[in-house]
Structure formats: C-alpha cells, structure tokens
Write a protein that holds these residues in place. Structure first.
Motif, PDB file in Angstrom:
ATOM      1  N   GLU A 758     -38.105  29.951 -12.491  1.00 23.32           N
ATOM      2  CA  GLU A 758     -37.828  29.471 -13.840  1.00 23.32           C
ATOM      3  C   GLU A 758     -38.658  30.159 -14.925  1.00 23.32           C
ATOM      4  OE1 GLU A 758     -38.444  25.300 -13.727  1.00 23.32           O
ATOM      5  OE2 GLU A 758     -36.617  24.874 -12.602  1.00 23.32           O
ATOM      6  N   SER A 759     -39.822  30.686 -14.598  1.00 22.20           N
ATOM      7  CA  SER A 759     -40.690  31.276 -15.617  1.00 22.20           C
ATOM      8  C   SER A 759     -40.122  32.600 -16.116  1.00 22.20           C
ATOM      9  CB  SER A 759     -42.092  31.509 -15.034  1.00 22.20           C
ATOM     10  OG  SER A 759     -42.037  32.430 -13.965  1.00 22.20           O
ATOM     11  N   ASN A 760     -40.491  32.950 -17.383  1.00 25.39           N
ATOM     12  CA  ASN A 760     -40.114  34.284 -17.850  1.00 25.39           C
ATOM     13  C   ASN A 760     -40.982  35.317 -17.128  1.00 25.39           C
ATOM     14  OD1 ASN A 760     -42.549  34.940 -19.400  1.00 25.39           O
ATOM     15  ND2 ASN A 760     -41.842  33.399 -20.881  1.00 25.39           N
ATOM     16  N   PHE A 761     -40.582  36.583 -17.239  1.00 22.30           N
ATOM     17  CA  PHE A 761     -41.220  37.602 -16.402  1.00 22.30           C
ATOM     18  C   PHE A 761     -42.703  37.776 -16.732  1.00 22.30           C
ATOM     19  CE2 PHE A 761     -41.361  42.177 -14.791  1.00 22.30           C
ATOM     20  CZ  PHE A 761     -41.422  41.776 -13.469  1.00 22.30           C
ATOM     21  N   ASP A 762     -43.081  37.724 -18.020  1.00 24.05           N
ATOM     22  CA  ASP A 762     -44.489  37.871 -18.386  1.00 24.05           C
ATOM     23  C   ASP A 762     -45.327  36.729 -17.835  1.00 24.05           C
ATOM     24  OD1 ASP A 762     -44.285  40.274 -19.607  1.00 24.05           O
ATOM     25  OD2 ASP A 762     -44.405  39.531 -21.663  1.00 24.05           O
ATOM     26  N   ASP A 763     -44.776  35.501 -17.864  1.00 21.24           N
ATOM     27  CA  ASP A 763     -45.511  34.354 -17.304  1.00 21.24           C
ATOM     28  C   ASP A 763     -45.661  34.497 -15.789  1.00 21.24           C
ATOM     29  OD1 ASP A 763     -45.839  33.236 -19.761  1.00 21.24           O
ATOM     30  OD2 ASP A 763     -44.152  31.842 -19.598  1.00 21.24           O
ATOM     31  N   LEU A 764     -44.613  35.021 -15.152  1.00 20.14           N
ATOM     32  CA  LEU A 764     -44.696  35.245 -13.707  1.00 20.14           C
ATOM     33  C   LEU A 764     -45.774  36.283 -13.392  1.00 20.14           C
ATOM     34  CD1 LEU A 764     -43.797  35.097 -10.775  1.00 20.14           C
ATOM     35  CD2 LEU A 764     -41.914  36.660 -11.341  1.00 20.14           C
ATOM     36  N   LEU A 765     -45.783  37.387 -14.149  1.00 16.42           N
ATOM     37  CA  LEU A 765     -46.789  38.421 -13.921  1.00 16.42           C
ATOM     38  C   LEU A 765     -48.192  37.905 -14.225  1.00 16.42           C
ATOM     39  CD1 LEU A 765     -45.014  41.582 -15.378  1.00 16.42           C
ATOM     40  CD2 LEU A 765     -45.221  40.892 -12.992  1.00 16.42           C
ATOM     41  N   SER A 766     -48.297  37.033 -15.233  1.00 15.94           N
ATOM     42  CA  SER A 766     -49.597  36.452 -15.567  1.00 15.94           C
ATOM     43  C   SER A 766     -50.118  35.637 -14.393  1.00 15.94           C
ATOM     44  CB  SER A 766     -49.474  35.572 -16.811  1.00 15.94           C
ATOM     45  OG  SER A 766     -50.712  34.976 -17.126  1.00 15.94           O
ATOM     46  N   TRP A 767     -49.243  34.855 -13.773  1.00 18.37           N
ATOM     47  CA  TRP A 767     -49.649  34.087 -12.593  1.00 18.37           C
ATOM     48  C   TRP A 767     -50.009  35.027 -11.443  1.00 18.37           C
ATOM     49  CZ3 TRP A 767     -47.434  33.911  -7.715  1.00 18.37           C
ATOM     50  CH2 TRP A 767     -47.964  32.943  -6.851  1.00 18.37           C
ATOM     51  N   MET A 768     -49.206  36.060 -11.239  1.00 22.38           N
ATOM     52  CA  MET A 768     -49.446  37.001 -10.150  1.00 22.38           C
ATOM     53  C   MET A 768     -50.757  37.766 -10.328  1.00 22.38           C
ATOM     54  SD  MET A 768     -45.573  38.513  -9.655  1.00 22.38           S
ATOM     55  CE  MET A 768     -46.113  39.851  -8.599  1.00 22.38           C
ATOM     56  N   SER A 769     -51.174  37.968 -11.576  1.00 21.46           N
ATOM     57  CA  SER A 769     -52.377  38.767 -11.840  1.00 21.46           C
ATOM     58  C   SER A 769     -53.632  38.178 -11.215  1.00 21.46           C
ATOM     59  CB  SER A 769     -52.576  38.935 -13.349  1.00 21.46           C
ATOM     60  OG  SER A 769     -52.940  37.706 -13.954  1.00 21.46           O
ATOM     61  N   ASP A 770     -53.607  36.880 -10.907  1.00 17.69           N
ATOM     62  CA  ASP A 770     -54.770  36.249 -10.272  1.00 17.69           C
ATOM     63  C   ASP A 770     -54.878  36.610  -8.787  1.00 17.69           C
ATOM     64  OD1 ASP A 770     -55.586  35.009 -12.581  1.00 17.69           O
ATOM     65  OD2 ASP A 770     -54.474  33.170 -12.184  1.00 17.69           O
ATOM     66  N   TYR A 771     -53.796  37.155  -8.212  1.00 13.33           N
ATOM     67  CA  TYR A 771     -53.787  37.417  -6.770  1.00 13.33           C
ATOM     68  C   TYR A 771     -53.449  38.867  -6.420  1.00 13.33           C
ATOM     69  CZ  TYR A 771     -53.193  32.378  -7.190  1.00 13.33           C
ATOM     70  OH  TYR A 771     -53.341  31.077  -7.548  1.00 13.33           O
ATOM     71  N   ASP A 772     -52.728  39.533  -7.297  1.00 14.17           N
ATOM     72  CA  ASP A 772     -52.183  40.839  -6.944  1.00 14.17           C
ATOM     73  C   ASP A 772     -53.275  41.892  -6.777  1.00 14.17           C
ATOM     74  OD1 ASP A 772     -49.366  42.336  -6.949  1.00 14.17           O
ATOM     75  OD2 ASP A 772     -50.855  43.636  -7.889  1.00 14.17           O
ATOM     76  N   CYS A 773     -53.120  42.736  -5.772  1.00 10.67           N
ATOM     77  CA  CYS A 773     -54.147  43.740  -5.465  1.00 10.67           C
ATOM     78  C   CYS A 773     -54.147  44.894  -6.456  1.00 10.67           C
ATOM     79  CB  CYS A 773     -53.942  44.282  -4.049  1.00 10.67           C
ATOM     80  SG  CYS A 773     -52.363  45.128  -3.803  1.00 10.67           S
ATOM     81  N   HIS A 774     -53.126  45.012  -7.312  1.00 15.58           N
ATOM     82  CA  HIS A 774     -53.096  46.096  -8.296  1.00 15.58           C
ATOM     83  C   HIS A 774     -53.989  45.801  -9.501  1.00 15.58           C
ATOM     84  CE1 HIS A 774     -49.266  46.585  -6.086  1.00 15.58           C
ATOM     85  NE2 HIS A 774     -49.475  47.873  -6.269  1.00 15.58           N
ATOM     86  N   CYS A 775     -54.415  44.540  -9.681  1.00 17.69           N
ATOM     87  CA  CYS A 775     -55.184  44.148 -10.877  1.00 17.69           C
ATOM     88  C   CYS A 775     -56.670  44.449 -10.686  1.00 17.69           C
ATOM     89  CB  CYS A 775     -54.998  42.676 -11.186  1.00 17.69           C
ATOM     90  SG  CYS A 775     -53.337  42.295 -11.758  1.00 17.69           S
TER      91      CYS A 775
END
Length: 775
Positions: A758-775
C-alpha cells in the motif's frame, strides 16, 4: 547574503543535547516553559539569579558608572571645563558605533550647558583612530579639553602631542589595549588591568552612555536608544549590561526623543512601537555605516543630535541615497570579483584586486567572498592619492588573519587588525609577493578551507509545533546578537513547495516548507539557485522563525539559513538506483525471462513458474542470488523474511513485483466483532459448524471474517466442535490472541500489505533503508 554564500557545505550540529528528562526537570524546577528551558540550558544559563537577569533585563540592572576606570577623574575634568566655559572637542569614529558614541557625548554635554565641537575622521583622508594632523588642527582651534569616543587608547604619540600643547585629554574607548597606554588625564575603559568592569564587552557607545549616566543620572536614559544602536552595530556580546542597554534602548525609541532617529526609522519604513534589534542591525546601522564608507560620517552625528525636523529629513534623504549607492557599489564589485575568485579556487588565501572598486566597500566584498568560499580574503584597491594598494581582510573562524599577516609586517606600508579582520596599505609589487607567501599559512595554522563549515541549531521541531506562541517563548531570550544568537530551528524531512525567485536580480527564494500535514512560508536570501538543484527532494531545513505582516494579516515565516537533502532522502535516492517498482505491472513469461534470477517466497508460485518454462533461473528467497538483475515475484508472509533477504541482497538491480492471487486486503482483526461472535457462540446452542453463514447473516458480519475468527477461537481453546456443533470449550486459563498462529499470521500479513504493497515507492524505500545492505 548572495547565492555564493551557499556553495560552501555546512555541517549542522545541535548547540547542546540536553535530554528531554533534563529539560523537563529544569523547566519544572525553574518554573519556566520547556522551550525556554532548553534554550537556556544550551546557553549555560542555569543559576536562578542569572536566569532572572537574562530573561528580565531592566534599568535596575544598570551598573554604577563610577566602577569604570578613571570615571571620577573624567567627571572632574568635564565639570571643571563646563564651569570655566572651556572649549571642548569630541573626537569620534566613522562607523555606527563611533557616530552614536559622538552623538551621546555631544548631547550629554549640551544638557549640562556646554557647547562642544566634534570631529569625525574621514576614512580616506584621516584613516582610523587618532590622527596627528587632525589633533594639531583641533589644538590650533584653541580647545582646552579633548574627549575621544570609540577610539584613542592606541594614540600614545598623538595624545602626548596634545598634552604638550596644554590640552587635557579624556580617552573613552573599548578596543583591545596596547602594550603601553597613552598618558591621558583619564582613560575610561572597561578592561583596564586591575580595574576590569563588570561588563567588559561594552561598545564605544556603551562607554559613552556610562559617562552620560555618571553626568546626568536618570536623565541619561533619554540617550540609551543611541547606545543600543552602537551596541548592536559593533557586534559586541549581548550579555550583562549590554542586554539592558539594548532592551531599554528599544523601549526608549518609542519616546521619540531624537528627531533625526525618528526620521531615519520612518525612512526605513519601520514601526516605532515594534522595532527590534534585527531592525537596528539590518536597517538602521547599515545606513549610518554607509555615511562613513562613502562620504564623511559627520552628517550622521548632525542627524542624531539635531532638533530640526526639516534638517533631519534632508540628512535622512541624503543618507538613503548614499546607502543605495553603497549597495550598488558592493553588488557591482562582488559580481566583478567572481572571475578572480574562480581563478583562485585552488588558493588557500584569496587576494582580490579591484582598481575601480570604492575603498569604502572593500571590507564588505572581502566578507562576502569569505562567506562564499570559506577562505581568508584580502580585497584591495589602488589608491591614486598615496600610490599604494589599500586593502581590507576578513577570515573565517579557525584562521587567525592577524597572525598570518603579521609574519610579513615588513612588506606593508601600514597594517593593523585582529584575528578575523584587518586593514592595510601595501605597494602593488609587495602585494604580489605577499599573495604567494600567504598560500602556506592555512596549512601552517591547521586550517582546511575545503572542510565543511560547522554551524549550530537550537531546536529540532515539527512544522505542527510552529506557532505564534512558540515565537513568544523564543523571544523571551531577546535581544539576540553576538553571544546570544537568535535560535535556529531545524525541520526534518520536509519539502520546498512552490519555489519561486524574487528580488531585483531574481536570486532570492520564496517558498513553502511542507511536510504533508502543514506548511509555512519561507524566505531565503540568495537561495533560489540552490533550490533548483534539489527539486522534489526531501530536505532538512534550518532557519529563524518570525512573523510576516502584510495587509494587516500576520503569518508565520521562516528566514532560511540553509536547506540540505536529508540523510534519509539521500538513502532513498541511492536505493532508487537499485530497486524498480513493478508492483502494479503485469508481466509475461517472456518479460520475466529477461531477468537473471526470479526470487520466490511461496512454494506454490515457485512450482507454477517451473511449469511455465521461464528462461530465468528460479530460486527460493533463502538461496544465493548470482545475477545482476533479479525479480522478487511474490509477497513474503512476514516482513522479517523480507528484511533478512534485503540485508544480504547485493545484486545491482532488483525489481519488486510482490504478486499474490489473493483478492482482498489483509484487514486488521476487529476486536468488537470478535467479542460479538464469541458471545453469540457462548449463549446459543445447536450451532452447526457447516452453517456459519447463517450466523454471519444474523450478526451482519462477512463470512470470511467469521471463518477467520472461528479458527482463532479453536486454536486458543475458546470453542470446540462436538459432533458437528460448535460448543464452548473448558478453557483453563486466559489466552492472548497472539498465541493463535492464525491470528499472528494475519497480523504479519497486515504489515506486509501496509508496508510492501500500500505504501508509495519512496515510503517503501525509506522503510527498506533501515535494513538494505546498499545503504
């Protein structure tokens, strides 16, 4: 400020970081608002007496003027001169502090019946401070008493000359003391060793006011508004008695005691009842300073001491013209300097030559260039009268300009100054030599001109917390200035909406700061170009909160100091280079075949894809990905599974499809409906498990909800099925709903739906940024 001011990177830090608990306890203990408490803690103002005098500075806090060094001697000399009708001369300075100092002394002496003359040195003919030729001129006029204001402490030889001529001399000054003091009859100064005054950072006007206070008592308060102008203009610390001078001075301006000051206020389109220290610093003082920069500042004293309204208007009109010309000269010179600045990008110290520039604006050009480049700057101009280069220097914090230049003192015709500012005269050939020698100085002092500038903010707030009441709380700490900067507010993760250019040269920014719930207006001087480089980005914004009044309506407005793409926005931008949003796409087997790997979280979809003969390599989520571009086909059952996957997923490109065959969304279980159903089951008998559709119809619930709730009740042993009928179970203990695997799975799917789908893409990426290994 100019657009160049923001080319230098700024690192913002919280001035201090008291915890919420410390702030709340301090506020409760001192009976003050938490916002005021936080600001006081950041300024190390914690003692009850200090808090009281800081927040409630009044005339009662004015100190005994006779505590100043030689005040008694000065008054005795002045009294004798007035009684004997001796000829008194006041020797001032050409900046706003010097002009107001001279005006205060002149008016104070006139109130006692004296008729003093005054002399303001000419910046171009006389230079700064005591000038022997002008002292000779005054001595030849037959003066008996010379009173210096805002200068004199460095005039050892000049004052000796006056003493040899039989002239009494009173020095009133506030500048740094020389190694050897002049042999004046009295030296009124706040930092004489052994006689240090309680407020050592008085301005020249502040010292002059203290003499007026000693001479006139309470009547001297009529002059405190002039002292306030000099205090703000000279950028002395607004602490102790200086706060009283400025606070009471602003009040005194409402009384209209000075015809000329009232005319100047009107010319600046200010309201007498609402003048602030910012109005002094940005409107009144620059106009007075402009006189000494381009002309002779004597007209400034005439303006502030006249009682003739017509004469005052003439001087104010002339002052406005001079100030406008000063602005034009500065803008032209600074624009002209850009090519030289660009040519010296690799230099540690910038040296500018402008043979067509006006000498009076060299310091401003140097200051603007310093702000733009964060480097020490010397701005020079060839003076045809003397045949040498005249210059003014400015340097940022961390680089001592005086130390650097004093090494090569033998190259100068004349040189003086302090750590952050200087003035000098030098032959052009020697200037070229000096330019080369100075390039080693930043490294010598450990100063890195490429390093980000560090600035402080005071309050981290949300837009919803900004209101008129907050401004009132902040203003309890006014007046603001050196030593007590106006609090800077930080707004995190906001956007700059509707940015547009304003101003004559279209370089200034007018925008709205928005966070999705609320917005406020903002102005950024010289910031329009920068705003175009961060379009649609999430920003952290820094600025001072104020009120914009237009057509009788008041609105909140922020004066911007800086805005930067927020760290979170930078992470999102980086993840946009990795992840592609395929959530609403319908993909054919042929398209899916273009991916190196297709990742599955569900066995059912994995087996179906195998039967479709897709060319891409099909893998489970817990297998190693060996492709550059992958597609995540289906939805994980829980966020934890997806978190663990993106912690390890180092592929270059990842498309997110999150397919499912489920048509409904994962709604959160309704506790009221669950209790209604359970109560019904407990109070009714002979309910067949196969006929729950009738129960759903009766209770007006969805059949799929009934099935879900019933399964949860079975797992928690709330109900049981006996011979096809639903009955109450004999539960021996209370159970939590989360003990039901079905209920827990539903909650997990709710989270998956809300965040991944349901989230927009930026909100999804914002959530992912806490876990993603690229950050």
């Amino acid at each position: 400020m100019t657009v160049g001011d923001f080319l230098t990177e700024i690192n913002w830090e919280k001035r201090k970081n008291p915890t919420k608990q410390v702030i709340d306890e301090f506020a409760k203990d001192k009976k003050i608002d938490p916002i005021v408490a936080e600001l006081l803690l950041e300024r190390d103002i914690t003692e009850p007496a200090d808090i009281e005098t800081f927040l409630h500075a009044g005339v009662d806090e004015l100190q005994d003027p006779f505590e100043l060094h030689d005040m008694d001697k000065a008054l005795e000399l002045i009294d004798q001169a007035i009684e004997s009708e001796a000829k008194i001369a006041i020797y001032g300075d050409y900046d706003a502090d010097g002009v107001t100092s001279t005006s205060i002394m002149k008016l104070a002496l006139q109130k006692l019946g004296a008729k003093p003359i005054f002399y303001i040195p000419d910046r171009f003919k006389d230079g700064y401070g005591p000038n022997l030729a002008r002292y000779k001129f005054l001595a030849d006029q037959g003066i008996d008493l010379l009173i210096t204001v805002d200068n004199g402490v460095s005039g050892k030889d000049e004052i000796k000359y006056m003493k040899d001529r039989g002239v009494k001399v009173i020095v009133t000054d506030h500048h740094d003391l020389p190694a050897e003091l002049p042999e004046a009859d009295a030296i009124v100064h706040p930092t004489i060793p052994g006689s240090e005054y309680v407020c050592p950072y008085l301005s020249g006007a502040g010292v002059a006011f203290k003499i007026a206070d000693a001479l006139l008592g309470d009547e001297a308060l009529e002059l405190i508004d002039l002292a306030a102008i000099g205090t703000v203009a000279d950028s002395v610390a607004l602490k102790g008695e200086n706060r009283v001078i400025v606070t009471e001075g602003l009040k005194q301006m409402k009384q209209n005691h000075h015809v000329g000051l009232t005319a100047l206020i009107k010319k600046c389109k200010l309201k007498v009842n609402g003048i602030s220290e910012e109005d002094i610093g940005f409107k009144l003082a620059p106009r007075i300073n402009a006189l000494g920069r381009l002309e002779n500042a004597s007209s400034g004293v005439e303006l502030l001491t006249t009682g003739d309204k017509s004469f005052a208007k003439e001087i104010v009109d002339e002052t406005e013209d001079i100030n406008t010309r000063r602005q034009e000269l500065v803008n032209t010179a600074f624009a002209d300097a850009q090519s030289q600045i660009n040519a010296q990008k690799d230099h540690g110290v910038i040296v500018l030559k402008g043979n067509k520039w006006h000498q009076g604006i060299l310091g401003i050009v140097a200051s603007r260039t310093m702000d733009q480049e964060n480097k020490p700057v010397l701005a020079t101009q060839f003076d045809e009268n003397s045949g040498v280069m005249k210059g003014s220097g400015r340097s940022p914090e961390g680089f001592n300009l005086f130390t650097a230049l004093n090494k090569y003192n033998d190259l100068f015709v004349a040189f003086g100054g302090h750590a952050q500012a200087c003035g000098f005269s030098i032959e052009e050939a020697q200037l070229d030599k000096l330019t080369e020698l100075l390039q080693a100085e930043p490294k010598e002092q450990g100063f890195d001109p490429q390093a980000p500038v560090v600035k402080k903010y005071d309050l981290a707030l949300n837009i919803t917390e900004l209101n008129f009441d907050l401004i009132k709380k902040i203003n309890q700490l006014a007046p603001f200035g050196m030593g007590n900067p106006k609090p800077v507010v930080k707004l995190t993760n906001v956007s700059l909406a509707q940015p547009r250019s304003i101003g004559k040269d279209a370089t200034h920014l007018k925008t709205m700061i928005a966070d999705g719930n609320r917005q406020i207006g903002a102005i950024g001087f010289g910031m329009f170009a920068k705003s175009q480089t961060i379009k649609n980005s999430v920003c952290d914004v820094y600025g001072e909160l104020g009120i914009n009044e237009w057509a009788g309506k008041k609105n909140l407005q922020m004066m911007l100091d800086d805005f930067q793409i927020s760290p979170q926005a930078k992470k999102i931008a980086a993840l946009r280079q990795v992840y592609l949003d395929y959530r609403n796409k319908r993909l054919s087997s042929e398209v899916m075949g273009h991916f190196d790997n297709i990742v599955f979280f569900n066995e059912t979809y994995y087996e179906a894809a195998k039967r479709a003969n897709i060319k891409a390599k099909l893998i489970h989520y817990d297998e190693e990905c060996d492709g550059n571009n992958i597609l995540i086909y289906d939805r994980p059952h829980s966020l934890e599974l997806f978190e663990n996957f993106i912690k390890k997923n180092k592929t270059k490109y990842t498309a997110l499809l999150f397919h499912t065959d489920l048509t409904g969304t994962y709604l959160k279980p309704d506790m009221i409906k669950m209790k209604t159903l359970l109560k019904y089951l407990y109070t009714h008998q002979n309910i067949q498990a196969e006929r729950m559709d009738l129960v759903a119809e009766y209770l007006k619930l969805q059949k799929n909800d009934i099935d879900f709730y019933l399964k949860v009740f079975f797992e928690l042993n709330f109900v049981k099925i006996v011979n096809g009928f639903v009955e109450k179970a004999d539960a021996s203990q209370q159970r939590e709903l989360t003990e039901s695997p079905t209920y827990l799975k539903r909650l997990q799917r709710n989270d998956v739906e809300k965040i991944l789908i349901e989230s927009n893409f930026d909100d999804l990426l914002s959530w992912m940024s806490d876990y993603d290994c690229h950050c």
